[in-house]
Enzyme design. Structure first.
Site, PDB file in Angstrom:
ATOM      1  N   SER A  27       0.813  -1.224   0.000  1.00 23.47           N
ATOM      2  CA  SER A  27       0.000   0.000   0.000  1.00 23.47           C
ATOM      3  C   SER A  27       0.846   1.274   0.000  1.00 23.47           C
ATOM      4  O   SER A  27       0.451   2.284   0.575  1.00 23.47           O
ATOM      5  CB  SER A  27      -0.957   0.057   1.203  1.00 23.47           C
ATOM      6  OG  SER A  27      -1.758  -1.074   1.227  1.00 23.47           O
ATOM      7  N   GLY A  29       1.594   2.783  -2.755  1.00 20.08           N
ATOM      8  CA  GLY A  29       1.223   3.563  -3.932  1.00 20.08           C
ATOM      9  C   GLY A  29       2.164   3.320  -5.099  1.00 20.08           C
ATOM     10  O   GLY A  29       2.502   4.247  -5.838  1.00 20.08           O
ATOM     11  N   LYS A  30       2.559   2.049  -5.275  1.00 20.27           N
ATOM     12  CA  LYS A  30       3.474   1.731  -6.383  1.00 20.27           C
ATOM     13  C   LYS A  30       2.840   2.045  -7.731  1.00 20.27           C
ATOM     14  O   LYS A  30       3.499   2.522  -8.646  1.00 20.27           O
ATOM     15  CB  LYS A  30       3.807   0.245  -6.332  1.00 20.27           C
ATOM     16  CG  LYS A  30       5.278  -0.019  -6.443  1.00 20.27           C
ATOM     17  CD  LYS A  30       5.637  -1.475  -6.350  1.00 20.27           C
ATOM     18  CE  LYS A  30       4.793  -2.289  -5.462  1.00 20.27           C
ATOM     19  NZ  LYS A  30       4.158  -3.427  -5.817  1.00 20.27           N
ATOM     20  N   ILE A  32       0.668   4.316  -8.420  1.00 26.07           N
ATOM     21  CA  ILE A  32       0.668   5.768  -8.668  1.00 26.07           C
ATOM     22  C   ILE A  32       2.092   6.242  -8.944  1.00 26.07           C
ATOM     23  O   ILE A  32       2.310   7.120  -9.783  1.00 26.07           O
ATOM     24  CB  ILE A  32       0.015   6.521  -7.493  1.00 26.07           C
ATOM     25  CG1 ILE A  32      -1.473   6.152  -7.467  1.00 26.07           C
ATOM     26  CG2 ILE A  32       0.187   8.022  -7.625  1.00 26.07           C
ATOM     27  CD1 ILE A  32      -2.231   6.686  -6.289  1.00 26.07           C
ATOM     28  N   TYR A  67     -14.460  -6.203  -2.665  1.00 25.15           N
ATOM     29  CA  TYR A  67     -13.980  -6.110  -1.280  1.00 25.15           C
ATOM     30  C   TYR A  67     -12.547  -6.596  -1.155  1.00 25.15           C
ATOM     31  O   TYR A  67     -11.787  -6.169  -0.311  1.00 25.15           O
ATOM     32  CB  TYR A  67     -14.840  -6.968  -0.351  1.00 25.15           C
ATOM     33  CG  TYR A  67     -16.167  -6.357  -0.019  1.00 25.15           C
ATOM     34  CD1 TYR A  67     -16.259  -5.051   0.452  1.00 25.15           C
ATOM     35  CD2 TYR A  67     -17.330  -7.090  -0.160  1.00 25.15           C
ATOM     36  CE1 TYR A  67     -17.476  -4.495   0.752  1.00 25.15           C
ATOM     37  CE2 TYR A  67     -18.550  -6.538   0.153  1.00 25.15           C
ATOM     38  CZ  TYR A  67     -18.623  -5.240   0.614  1.00 25.15           C
ATOM     39  OH  TYR A  67     -19.828  -4.695   0.909  1.00 25.15           O
ATOM     40  N   LYS A 237      22.612   9.185   4.129  1.00 23.79           N
ATOM     41  CA  LYS A 237      22.734   7.904   4.835  1.00 23.79           C
ATOM     42  C   LYS A 237      22.189   6.765   3.950  1.00 23.79           C
ATOM     43  O   LYS A 237      22.829   5.726   3.782  1.00 23.79           O
ATOM     44  CB  LYS A 237      21.924   8.000   6.137  1.00 23.79           C
ATOM     45  CG  LYS A 237      22.125   6.852   7.071  1.00 23.79           C
ATOM     46  CD  LYS A 237      21.495   7.240   8.423  1.00 23.79           C
ATOM     47  CE  LYS A 237      21.442   6.068   9.367  1.00 23.79           C
ATOM     48  NZ  LYS A 237      20.682   6.392  10.569  1.00 23.79           N
ATOM     49  N   CYS A 395     -24.367   1.614 -15.442  1.00 17.04           N
ATOM     50  CA  CYS A 395     -24.531   0.168 -15.608  1.00 17.04           C
ATOM     51  C   CYS A 395     -25.652  -0.339 -14.702  1.00 17.04           C
ATOM     52  O   CYS A 395     -26.822  -0.143 -15.014  1.00 17.04           O
ATOM     53  CB  CYS A 395     -23.195  -0.539 -15.372  1.00 17.04           C
ATOM     54  SG  CYS A 395     -23.152  -2.120 -16.215  1.00 17.04           S
ATOM     55  N   HIS A 521     -19.790   2.162 -18.911  1.00 18.90           N
ATOM     56  CA  HIS A 521     -19.071   2.765 -17.774  1.00 18.90           C
ATOM     57  C   HIS A 521     -18.247   3.960 -18.260  1.00 18.90           C
ATOM     58  O   HIS A 521     -17.085   3.776 -18.657  1.00 18.90           O
ATOM     59  CB  HIS A 521     -18.112   1.740 -17.160  1.00 18.90           C
ATOM     60  CG  HIS A 521     -18.796   0.632 -16.427  1.00 18.90           C
ATOM     61  ND1 HIS A 521     -19.001   0.662 -15.069  1.00 18.90           N
ATOM     62  CD2 HIS A 521     -19.330  -0.527 -16.873  1.00 18.90           C
ATOM     63  CE1 HIS A 521     -19.620  -0.447 -14.703  1.00 18.90           C
ATOM     64  NE2 HIS A 521     -19.837  -1.181 -15.779  1.00 18.90           N
ATOM     65  N   GLU A 523     -16.746   6.073 -16.581  1.00 19.16           N
ATOM     66  CA  GLU A 523     -15.626   6.379 -15.675  1.00 19.16           C
ATOM     67  C   GLU A 523     -14.297   5.822 -16.167  1.00 19.16           C
ATOM     68  O   GLU A 523     -13.243   6.319 -15.785  1.00 19.16           O
ATOM     69  CB  GLU A 523     -15.917   5.877 -14.249  1.00 19.16           C
ATOM     70  CG  GLU A 523     -15.880   4.370 -14.023  1.00 19.16           C
ATOM     71  CD  GLU A 523     -17.214   3.669 -14.290  1.00 19.16           C
ATOM     72  OE1 GLU A 523     -18.027   4.219 -15.068  1.00 19.16           O
ATOM     73  OE2 GLU A 523     -17.441   2.580 -13.739  1.00 19.16           O
TER      74      GLU A 523
HETATM   75  N1  GLN Z   1     -25.101  -6.789 -12.763  1.00 18.24           N
HETATM   76  C1  GLN Z   1     -25.474  -6.048 -13.935  1.00 18.24           C
HETATM   77  C2  GLN Z   1     -25.243  -6.830 -15.204  1.00 18.24           C
HETATM   78  O1  GLN Z   1     -24.481  -7.784 -15.221  1.00 18.24           O
HETATM   79  C3  GLN Z   1     -24.748  -4.719 -13.975  1.00 18.24           C
HETATM   80  C4  GLN Z   1     -23.264  -4.872 -14.157  1.00 18.24           C
HETATM   81  C5  GLN Z   1     -22.484  -3.640 -13.788  1.00 18.24           C
HETATM   82  O2  GLN Z   1     -23.012  -2.726 -13.162  1.00 18.24           O
HETATM   83  N2  GLN Z   1     -21.217  -3.595 -14.138  1.00 18.24           N
HETATM   84  O3  GLN Z   1     -25.775  -6.503 -16.222  1.00 18.24           O
END
Ligand code: GLN
Length: 577
Positions: A27, A29-30, A32, A67, A237, A395, A521, A523
């Protein structure tokens, strides 16, 4: 030549290799650090490829719970990769590919498949040379397939781990094939501050460098993470013990914004040292104007915009890393600070949704899988529709918006996705016929960039200003075409589809300040200097709402709100780097 005879002999002469290892603790930050080095080399006019070597046995992180490992980052060509690839793309502004993330599982998988085919002609298959040759081959592939000047290779894990040994052995051998001068080893360590002694301590760094040397790798540069800058005495050092010149001991002090790190490294001379090592001309200074501008905007922003992020993995913020980074990018553009309110959808009741979410300037429901927390998300989508709070659904967030609209506006009581309720009377979200046959979990979703036709005279058309866009996907379920008409008749606008109209890609509500949701997505394509269009406009709408409640907004701005980073640009909970 049988593939078993592979060595690094296919070296393409001009490429250079920077290997980034980590020591002392995880952790740091390698990812980055590697990305920041990438940014500096790009700013020097070089073409950079990045590769993350992960020591775990999963073939890719696609099947891992957020997670466990944080977000799964999806590349343009549809690979499910480590979240560090997201940093690579955001920092270098270059697209990673399927070849940019290699796991021990992926390496063993290829070698074992070859062994089963009989390619090794009766030989004993071993870690050295077969696994190490395969690792070296994957590094060379990045150099060859993308025609780059420098490949930056980040080795996951910490020096001293059992798992990363084959990777370290492979990079130790690498100069034999490409020449020592074409290889640079950068080791990231920690120099902790021991408060009762009132000092920074160098011993862990010394041990970690020794461990690396024991494997046969002598680092060319150390980046030392610490709470404050290293004093000359400490540098001296460390330099003495590491047999390095003082200037090769870089102070990677904690900063409050990861996007400052390339600037900090530049001030420490990192790019000059790398170019000097490779014998590349350093007379033209790097162009970092855009990055200075981003950090200025982050520093000077006074207005705070509150975004409620409603999901079920909110305990681990890395699970939504690209989403929160995209929000920040939009914040840079609009000169505002983003404060994220992490709302756990599993415990969100209708009542709490009404009270807590009405305080938000925008509500965002990101991607996700499985039925837990779905009803809380439906409540969040209802609140944003009813109270006219800007909404961005991504999504799963789009599927939730559709189900909520079906239930509460289109009169389809109990509407749902068949992912969560197989018996629903209105399966507004359902599997495509071809997905119903699929049994394997790994790599079987709709993945990667696909074209999206943006329909004219919609909010989406104004936002994108292009008839066809390419966005990345990672999902199995789609809007059910049998119920689509009924949704549209009730007022849901379908503003983006696949070019053949078969798949719904964007939905929106016209009589709302901002209610847009996408099956893709956005993002994954956002960059600090170029926020993803949906995030840019969502934050703009949220900012307008924040300005409307000006007194509150100002009070909030003076609170210490979200600024995204804890220390030295290392996402505090990053599991790997
Ligand atoms: N679980 C949903 C699907 O498989 C949405 C997937 C997601 O949000 N990446 O279509």
């Amino acid at each position: 030549m049988p593939e078993s005879a592979r060595t690094g002999s296919s070296f393409s002469g001009d490429c250079r290799y920077v290997f980034v290892t980590g020591g002392v603790v995880s952790s740091l930050g390698k990812g980055i650090a590697a990305s920041s080095i990438g940014r500096l080399l790009v700013a020097r006019g070089l073409k950079v490829g990045l590769l993350k070597l992960d020591p775990y046995i999963n073939v890719d992180p696609g099947t891992m719970s957020p997670y466990q490992h944080g977000e799964v980052f999806v590349t343009e060509d549809g690979a499910e990769t480590d979240l560090d690839l997201g940093h690579y793309e955001r920092f270098t502004d270059a697209n990673a590919t399927r070849g940019s993330n290699v796991t021990a599982g992926g390496i063993y998988n290829s070698v074992i498949r070859r062994e089963r085919r009989g390619d090794y002609l009766g030989g004993t298959v071993q870690v050295v040379p077969h696994i190490t040759d395969e690792i070296k081959h994957r590094i060379l592939l990045v150099a060859e397939s993308s025609d780059v000047d420098v490949v930056i290779v980040e080795i996951g894990g910490t020096v001293g781990d059992i798992e990363s040994l084959p990777f370290l052995e492979a990079i130790r051998q690498f100069p034999v094939d490409v020449g020592r001068r074409n290889c640079m080893y950068i080791h990231l360590t920690l120099v902790p501050y021991i408060s009762h002694a009132g000092e920074l301590k160098t011993k862990p760094t010394q041990h970690s460098v020794n461990e690396l040397r024991r494997i046969g790798i002598a680092p060319d540069m150390l980046i030392c993470r610490s709470e404050s800058s290293l004093s000359t005495e400490i540098r001296r050092k460390i330099a003495l013990f590491a047999s390095l010149p003082e200037e090769a001991i870089v102070s990677g002090r904690d900063v409050d914004n990861i996007y400052k790190i390339p600037l900090v490294y530049h001030a420490e001379g990192v790019d000059r040292l790398i170019l000097d090592h490779f014998g590349i001309d350093t007379s033209t200074p790097p162009d970092l104007a855009g990055w200075e501008e981003i950090t200025r905007s982050a520093r000077e922003a006074t207005q705070t915009v509150r975004i409620a992020l409603v999901g079920k993995y909110v305990q681990l913020e890395d699970a939504y890393l690209s989403v929160t980074e995209s929000l920040r990018h939009a914040g840079f553009q609009h000169n505002c600070r983003i404060e994220v309110d992490w709302v756990n959808s599993e415990t969100l009741t209708a009542q709490e949704a009404n009270s807590r979410l009405s305080q938000a300037d925008g509500i965002l429901i990101p991607g996700g899988f499985g039925g837990r927390g779905i009803e809380g998300m439906i409540e969040a989508a209802r609140v944003s529709r009813e109270l006219e709070i800007p909404y961005l659904g991504i999504c799963l967030g789009m599927q939730i918006a559709v189900a909520e609209f079906a239930r509460n506006v289109a009169g389809m009581d109990g509407a749902n996705s068949t992912e969560f309720d197989l018996e629903t009377p209105y399966p507004v979200i359902d599997l495509l016929p071809e997905q119903k046959e699929v049994a394997d979990m790994g790599g079987t979703m709709r993945l990667g960039a696909d074209p999206v036709k943006v329909h004219e005279e919609t909010v989406a058309a104004t936002i994108y200003n292009e008839p066809v866009i390419y966005e990345r996907h990672r999902h199995r379920y789609e809007v059910n075409n049998l119920l689509r008409r009924r949704l549209e008749d009730s007022g849901l606008v379908i503003s983006g589809t696949s070019p053949d109209d078969r798949l719904v890609e964007i939905v929106e509500l016209p009589e709302h300040p901002f209610y847009v949701a996408s099956q893709f997505h956005p993002e994954f394509k956002s960059r600090p200097e170029r926020p993803a269009p949906l995030f840019r406009e969502f934050v703009r709408a949220a900012q307008l709402r924040a300005s409307d409640r000006e007194p509150d907004a100002q009070a909030s701005a003076s609170r210490s709100g979200f600024d995204g980073d804890t220390a030295a640009g290392a996402p505090s909970s990053s599991p790997e780097s």
